[in-house]
Every structure is written in C-alpha cells, then in structure tokens.
Enzyme design. Structure first.
Site, PDB file in Angstrom:
ATOM      1  N   GLY A 156       0.825  -1.193   0.000  1.00 27.53           N
ATOM      2  CA  GLY A 156       0.000   0.000   0.000  1.00 27.53           C
ATOM      3  C   GLY A 156       0.863   1.248   0.000  1.00 27.53           C
ATOM      4  O   GLY A 156       1.856   1.320  -0.734  1.00 27.53           O
ATOM      5  N   LYS A 189       0.829   4.064   7.888  1.00 22.40           N
ATOM      6  CA  LYS A 189       0.978   2.986   6.910  1.00 22.40           C
ATOM      7  C   LYS A 189      -0.424   2.524   6.526  1.00 22.40           C
ATOM      8  O   LYS A 189      -1.186   2.046   7.378  1.00 22.40           O
ATOM      9  CB  LYS A 189       1.801   1.842   7.492  1.00 22.40           C
ATOM     10  CG  LYS A 189       2.239   0.803   6.477  1.00 22.40           C
ATOM     11  CD  LYS A 189       3.226  -0.178   7.109  1.00 22.40           C
ATOM     12  CE  LYS A 189       3.755  -1.175   6.082  1.00 22.40           C
ATOM     13  NZ  LYS A 189       4.752  -2.106   6.695  1.00 22.40           N
ATOM     14  N   ASP A 226      13.415  -8.865   8.320  1.00 16.36           N
ATOM     15  CA  ASP A 226      13.498  -8.033   7.111  1.00 16.36           C
ATOM     16  C   ASP A 226      14.419  -6.833   7.335  1.00 16.36           C
ATOM     17  O   ASP A 226      14.122  -5.718   6.895  1.00 16.36           O
ATOM     18  CB  ASP A 226      12.100  -7.560   6.703  1.00 16.36           C
ATOM     19  CG  ASP A 226      12.070  -7.006   5.277  1.00 16.36           C
ATOM     20  OD1 ASP A 226      12.932  -7.411   4.457  1.00 16.36           O
ATOM     21  OD2 ASP A 226      11.195  -6.172   4.988  1.00 16.36           O
TER      22      ASP A 226
END
Length: 337
Positions: free
Chosen positions: A56, A73, A164
């Site tokens: 997004g 976010k 990550d």
C-alpha cells in the site's frame, strides 16, 4: 469540517470478478492528499505520500487539533495490517526510544483499508547513503551498530525476529542526528514459529540458513545487520580487506586498530554457522562498541572523536563536519513528532 468523500474509481464490471452467488460489485477507493482518515484517537489529514509498495502506501499526516505529524501505513490487505499490528502489540512494552524501535500509536480500519499510525521519522539509511559521495566513517558506523544491536537485544528478549532488516528499514529518528530506529515489522514473527519453509529476508541480506532451508532462529537478524554494516551504496558490499585502505585515504581521522575491531565484529556477525554467530548481548560487549581498544594517550584524539559520536562527551565542531564524517541528509519539511 467536511467529512471525506473518497473518489470511487474503476468500478469492477468484469463478470470474472463476480461470484456465482452474484455478490455485489466492489468499489476501489483512491486515497489522495487532503483526504481525512478517521482513527480511534483522532482524525488525520493526509499531507503527502512518503512512499509506496506492494502493501500500500505510507502517508505523512497531521492530526486535527495537534501540531504533531505522523506516518500512517495504509495497507490494502486487512490480513497484512492485522498481522503487523499483532507484532507491534508484542513489542509495545519495549521502550521504543531506549531500544531504537519505531513507536506505534494506534491501528484502525478505514473504508477498505487498514491503517497503522507510527511516529514520523526522517530518512532511511539507504537514501542517506545514496546522497553521500564518500564512505561512512567508522565513528558513525559504531553508533548505528550500537543502536541496532540494542534493538535486536530487545526483540530477542521477547522472542521476536524482525526477518526483514535492510537499509530501507533503518531510519534516522531526528533531524541532523545519528539516532536510528528499526522499522517495518510486517514480516516479523515469533521466533518459536520460524520454520525452514518461512520465506524471509531480501536476497542481499539473506542468511545462509534461510537459503539452505535449515532451522531458523533470531540469529538471521544478526546476519542481516552484519550485511547492512558492511554495505556501501546501492546494497553493494565492500571488500573488507580494502576497507581499511579506503578509509585511510579518505578520512583524516583514522585508526587502524579501530578498523581491525570493526572487521572482527563483522566476521562474528557474518559467521556462517548460526549456532556460533555472535548474539546481541555479546556484540554490545565487543571492543568495537565499547572502544576498549582506543585507550591510551596515543589514541586520545581519535578516541575523543569516537566518544563524541557516541554521545559520551559534548559534541564539537569536528563531529558534524561533513568533510570528516558522514552526516545524514534530512528530508525536507519534516514535522515535529
């Protein structure tokens, strides 16, 4: 104040998007600058979009009645949003400033989107490196390493792996300061739930055990952090043997012993066997971080510079001189918050 009216675009008309039971057609909403998001703790106005990805968008927003700015976010997938919120709830009791983790304020669904409200940070490490014409000085690498090792120590204490860690997910928290925070917990997972089939980490920062399909734990984050610290521009890893010579030629403030300590820390972080890889607690006690190897009169000047960067002594003009050290390039128009 007028409430937001989202502009409906591309009404789905294809029969392929209709179920056999004749479900009603769905509408796709386009979020634009100037629109409002109604949260649980206030109403947020979208000022500008800071970035976007497959998940997004991230928007810089103000909250009505407050001078603060936030990074929201905005995710198209409710599943992804709820998953990230669940991870943030796990780490909510960790002091985000002390442990250099991004601070979350709230989560809420809105229209067909999922929104998570975070503190607004400055610029990520990747963009900062791309704006630099020279390598990062060791004095600043040490600060970044210490901050992120504190983050890994905190995550390990509650059994969470980030999964990550990369240049894009490390951000400077304040304007004109080397204070970094770890962001984006969208792929984070409880360590006990890691399996050999878990798809984690981007290729340049992927640990050997992930590639080989071996048992995984939070040490995958230590490998990724080692790769981050060894990285130069555009995710290219520089030659460790050549690093010392490059820095000697580039910086007036230089110490070979400090470089040897840094390379030793990197080798321990990039240990192929995860069982022998250095832990966050051990790394925080490594000479490169504690600077024990910089004791003595002969190293007093360089040690003073290193201590300034670590915040152990008042900053001097030399500390923020771009000709001597790496200074993060701030993003324009940053709000307080």
């Amino acid at each position: 104040m007028s409430w937001i009216h989202f502009r409906s675009v591309n009404r789905i008309q294809s029969d392929q998007n209709m179920s056999k039971k004749g479900r009603r057609k769905m509408e796709v909403f386009e979020l634009m600058e100037g629109h409002y998001l109604v949260g649980n703790q206030g109403i947020y106005k979208v000022q500008e979009f800071l970035g976007q990805g497959s998940f997004g968008k991230v928007a810089k927003c103000t909250k009505l009645g407050s001078p603060e700015c936030y990074a929201i976010k905005i995710m198209k997938s409710s599943w992804a949003g709820e998953r990230e919120f669940k991870m943030m709830k796990l780490i909510k009791d960790l002091d985000p400033d002390e442990n250099h983790l991004i601070k979350m304020y709230e989560w809420f669904p809105f229209q067909n989107m999922t929104c998570i409200v975070y503190e607004l940070l400055d610029v990520n490490l990747h963009d900062s490196l791309m704006n630099e014409v020279q390598l990062v000085h060791l004095c600043w690498i040490r600060v970044i390493a210490q901050h992120l090792l504190k983050a890994l120590k905190a995550l390990k204490s509650i059994g969470v792996a980030h999964c990550d860690i990369k240049l894009d997910n490390i951000m400077f928290a304040e304007l004109d300061s080397v204070n970094v925070k770890l962001i984006d917990f969208g792929l984070a997972v409880e360590t006990k739930k890691l399996s050999t089939e878990t798809k984690i980490q981007v290729t340049p920062f992927r640990a050997p055990e992930v590639i080989l399909g071996l048992p995984l734990d939070e040490s995958v984050d230590m490998w990724a952090l080692g790769m981050v610290l060894a990285s130069n521009k555009a995710n290219h890893v520089i030659n460790l043997d050549a690093m010392m010579h490059e820095h000697r030629d580039m910086f007036e403030a230089h110490d070979d012993d400090d470089h040897r300590a840094f390379i030793d820390l990197l080798k321990n972080m990039l240990e192929v066997n995860p069982q022998n890889r250095i832990t966050p607690i051990q790394a925080l006690e490594h000479d490169f971080i504690t600077m024990k190897h910089l004791a003595g009169k002969s190293k007093a000047m360089y040690a003073g510079t290193a201590e300034e960067a670590m915040g152990k002594t008042p900053p001097s003009e030399a500390q923020v001189n771009p000709s001597c050290f790496f200074v993060p390039v701030p993003s324009p128009g940053k709000c307080r918050g």
